[in-house]
Design a protein around this motif. Structure first.
Motif, PDB file in Angstrom:
ATOM      1  N   TRP A 154       0.858  -1.215   0.050  1.00 33.66           N
ATOM      2  CA  TRP A 154      -0.102  -0.017   0.109  1.00 33.66           C
ATOM      3  C   TRP A 154       0.968   1.276   0.085  1.00 33.66           C
ATOM      4  CZ3 TRP A 154      -4.426  -1.069  -1.926  1.00 33.66           C
ATOM      5  CH2 TRP A 154      -4.815  -2.253  -1.425  1.00 33.66           C
ATOM      6  N   GLN A 155       1.954   1.310   0.749  1.00 30.98           N
ATOM      7  CA  GLN A 155       2.862   2.287   0.537  1.00 30.98           C
ATOM      8  C   GLN A 155       3.460   2.541  -0.468  1.00 30.98           C
ATOM      9  OE1 GLN A 155       2.779   4.473   3.260  1.00 30.98           O
ATOM     10  NE2 GLN A 155       2.123   3.245   5.210  1.00 30.98           N
TER      11      GLN A 155
ATOM     12  N   ILE B  69       4.103   5.441  -5.493  1.00 32.16           N
ATOM     13  CA  ILE B  69       4.208   5.274  -7.241  1.00 32.16           C
ATOM     14  C   ILE B  69       3.135   6.334  -7.757  1.00 32.16           C
ATOM     15  CG2 ILE B  69       3.580   3.773  -9.136  1.00 32.16           C
ATOM     16  CD1 ILE B  69       4.949   1.626  -7.435  1.00 32.16           C
ATOM     17  N   VAL B  70       1.894   6.187  -7.344  1.00 29.61           N
ATOM     18  CA  VAL B  70       0.567   6.898  -8.092  1.00 29.61           C
ATOM     19  C   VAL B  70       0.945   8.542  -7.642  1.00 29.61           C
ATOM     20  CG1 VAL B  70      -1.650   7.313  -7.683  1.00 29.61           C
ATOM     21  CG2 VAL B  70      -0.779   4.942  -7.650  1.00 29.61           C
ATOM     22  N   ALA B  71       1.350   8.705  -6.344  1.00 31.54           N
ATOM     23  CA  ALA B  71       1.689  10.299  -6.127  1.00 31.54           C
ATOM     24  C   ALA B  71       2.696  10.793  -6.772  1.00 31.54           C
ATOM     25  CB  ALA B  71       1.976  10.389  -4.610  1.00 31.54           C
ATOM     26  N   SER B  72       3.866  10.147  -7.190  1.00 32.34           N
ATOM     27  CA  SER B  72       4.846  10.409  -7.707  1.00 32.34           C
ATOM     28  C   SER B  72       4.727  10.734  -9.320  1.00 32.34           C
ATOM     29  CB  SER B  72       6.031   9.352  -7.763  1.00 32.34           C
ATOM     30  OG  SER B  72       6.542   9.375  -6.453  1.00 32.34           O
TER      31      SER B  72
ATOM     32  N   SER C 182       9.383  12.178  -1.289  1.00 30.71           N
ATOM     33  CA  SER C 182       9.298  10.807  -0.852  1.00 30.71           C
ATOM     34  C   SER C 182      10.169  10.398   0.288  1.00 30.71           C
ATOM     35  CB  SER C 182       9.710  10.038  -2.031  1.00 30.71           C
ATOM     36  OG  SER C 182       8.881  10.252  -3.150  1.00 30.71           O
ATOM     37  N   LEU C 183      11.422  11.150   0.158  1.00 30.51           N
ATOM     38  CA  LEU C 183      12.440  10.828   1.302  1.00 30.51           C
ATOM     39  C   LEU C 183      11.684  11.229   2.623  1.00 30.51           C
ATOM     40  CD1 LEU C 183      15.537  11.901  -0.273  1.00 30.51           C
ATOM     41  CD2 LEU C 183      14.982   9.343   0.581  1.00 30.51           C
TER      42      LEU C 183
ATOM     43  N   LYS D 282       0.889  15.160 -14.085  1.00 26.06           N
ATOM     44  CA  LYS D 282      -0.054  16.039 -13.967  1.00 26.06           C
ATOM     45  C   LYS D 282       0.263  17.595 -13.405  1.00 26.06           C
ATOM     46  CE  LYS D 282      -4.845  16.343 -12.581  1.00 26.06           C
ATOM     47  NZ  LYS D 282      -5.564  16.934 -13.588  1.00 26.06           N
ATOM     48  N   PHE D 283       1.040  17.668 -12.563  1.00 23.89           N
ATOM     49  CA  PHE D 283       1.206  18.862 -11.972  1.00 23.89           C
ATOM     50  C   PHE D 283       2.798  19.463 -12.252  1.00 23.89           C
ATOM     51  CE2 PHE D 283      -1.535  16.865  -8.898  1.00 23.89           C
ATOM     52  CZ  PHE D 283      -2.671  17.815  -9.227  1.00 23.89           C
ATOM     53  N   LYS D 284       3.491  18.678 -13.014  1.00 20.15           N
ATOM     54  CA  LYS D 284       4.789  19.077 -13.558  1.00 20.15           C
ATOM     55  C   LYS D 284       5.736  19.364 -12.489  1.00 20.15           C
ATOM     56  CE  LYS D 284       3.226  18.337 -17.687  1.00 20.15           C
ATOM     57  NZ  LYS D 284       3.457  17.167 -18.187  1.00 20.15           N
ATOM     58  N   ILE D 285       5.822  18.896 -11.263  1.00 14.26           N
ATOM     59  CA  ILE D 285       6.887  18.933 -10.260  1.00 14.26           C
ATOM     60  C   ILE D 285       8.029  18.362 -10.585  1.00 14.26           C
ATOM     61  CG2 ILE D 285       7.289  18.597  -7.903  1.00 14.26           C
ATOM     62  CD1 ILE D 285       4.777  20.535  -8.299  1.00 14.26           C
ATOM     63  N   HIS D 286       9.246  19.084 -10.762  1.00 18.09           N
ATOM     64  CA  HIS D 286      10.559  18.410 -10.827  1.00 18.09           C
ATOM     65  C   HIS D 286      10.733  17.447 -10.118  1.00 18.09           C
ATOM     66  CE1 HIS D 286      14.772  18.250 -11.300  1.00 18.09           C
ATOM     67  NE2 HIS D 286      14.537  19.331 -12.303  1.00 18.09           N
TER      68      HIS D 286
END
Length: 176
Positions: free
Chosen positions: A140-141, A146-149, A167-168, A155-159
């Motif tokens: 689950w984690q 994976i989905v959040a990254s 994530s860290l 979608k949000f074009k975050i570097h």
């Protein structure tokens, strides 16, 4: 004169030991212990053990440490440059040659054949990372990260550097 000696002590193993740090360790030892007598075998083995404990290429760590011991900061710079110079020169030469023949059908075919190989190697590496993450954090984690990254980058074009940093932090806060 010491800087020239430092340069030679690491340039020669850089040429002969091309391809990796483990191959250059005995060559550096021969130069540092046998030829220039800057260290004893015991000192070299202790320095090697310490260098192996630190992250990064072993040859550059040895060159930086020994260069610093013999010539200060400038000696360290000379040592690191000398150990990396053969690879640097070879890469510049090969890239110049490749650029000169970039329109050649053979070069185009070669690069076309290399791309799938690199993709497979990256895929295998990613699968290994996934397995490690799955074993350490659970499904689950791992799925959440994976989905959040994916959403943050696509979608949000975050570097990607900020996604990795996030994530860290997530791992430190929720998985520690």
């Amino acid at each position: 004169m010491i800087y020239w000696d430092i340069f030679l002590a690491f340039f020669i193993p850089g040429i002969v030991g091309y391809g990796g740090g483990p191959a250059s360790i005995p060559l550096v030892e021969n130069e540092v212990v046998g030829r220039y007598e800057w260290m004893t075998v015991n000192d070299f083995s202790e320095m090697l053990a310490m260098a192996n404990a630190l992250p990064g290429p072993i040859a550059t760590k040895m060159a930086g440490y020994i260069g610093y011991e013999q010539g200060g900061v400038l000696g360290s710079i000379v040592g690191i440059f000398a150990i990396a110079a053969p690879s640097l020169i070879l890469m510049i030469t090969l890239l110049t040659l490749l650029y000169r023949f970039k329109d050649s059908p053979r070069v185009k075919k070669m690069t076309a054949l290399i791309r799938p190989t690199i993709a497979v190697l990256l895929g295998v590496m990613a699968l290994g990372f996934f397995n490690t993450s799955y074993e350490g954090a659970g499904i689950w984690q791992t799925a959440f990260l994976i989905v959040a990254s994916f959403l943050l980058m696509e979608k949000f074009k975050i570097h990607p550097a900020f996604v990795i940093l996030g994530s860290l932090v997530y791992g430190a806060v929720f998985l520690a």
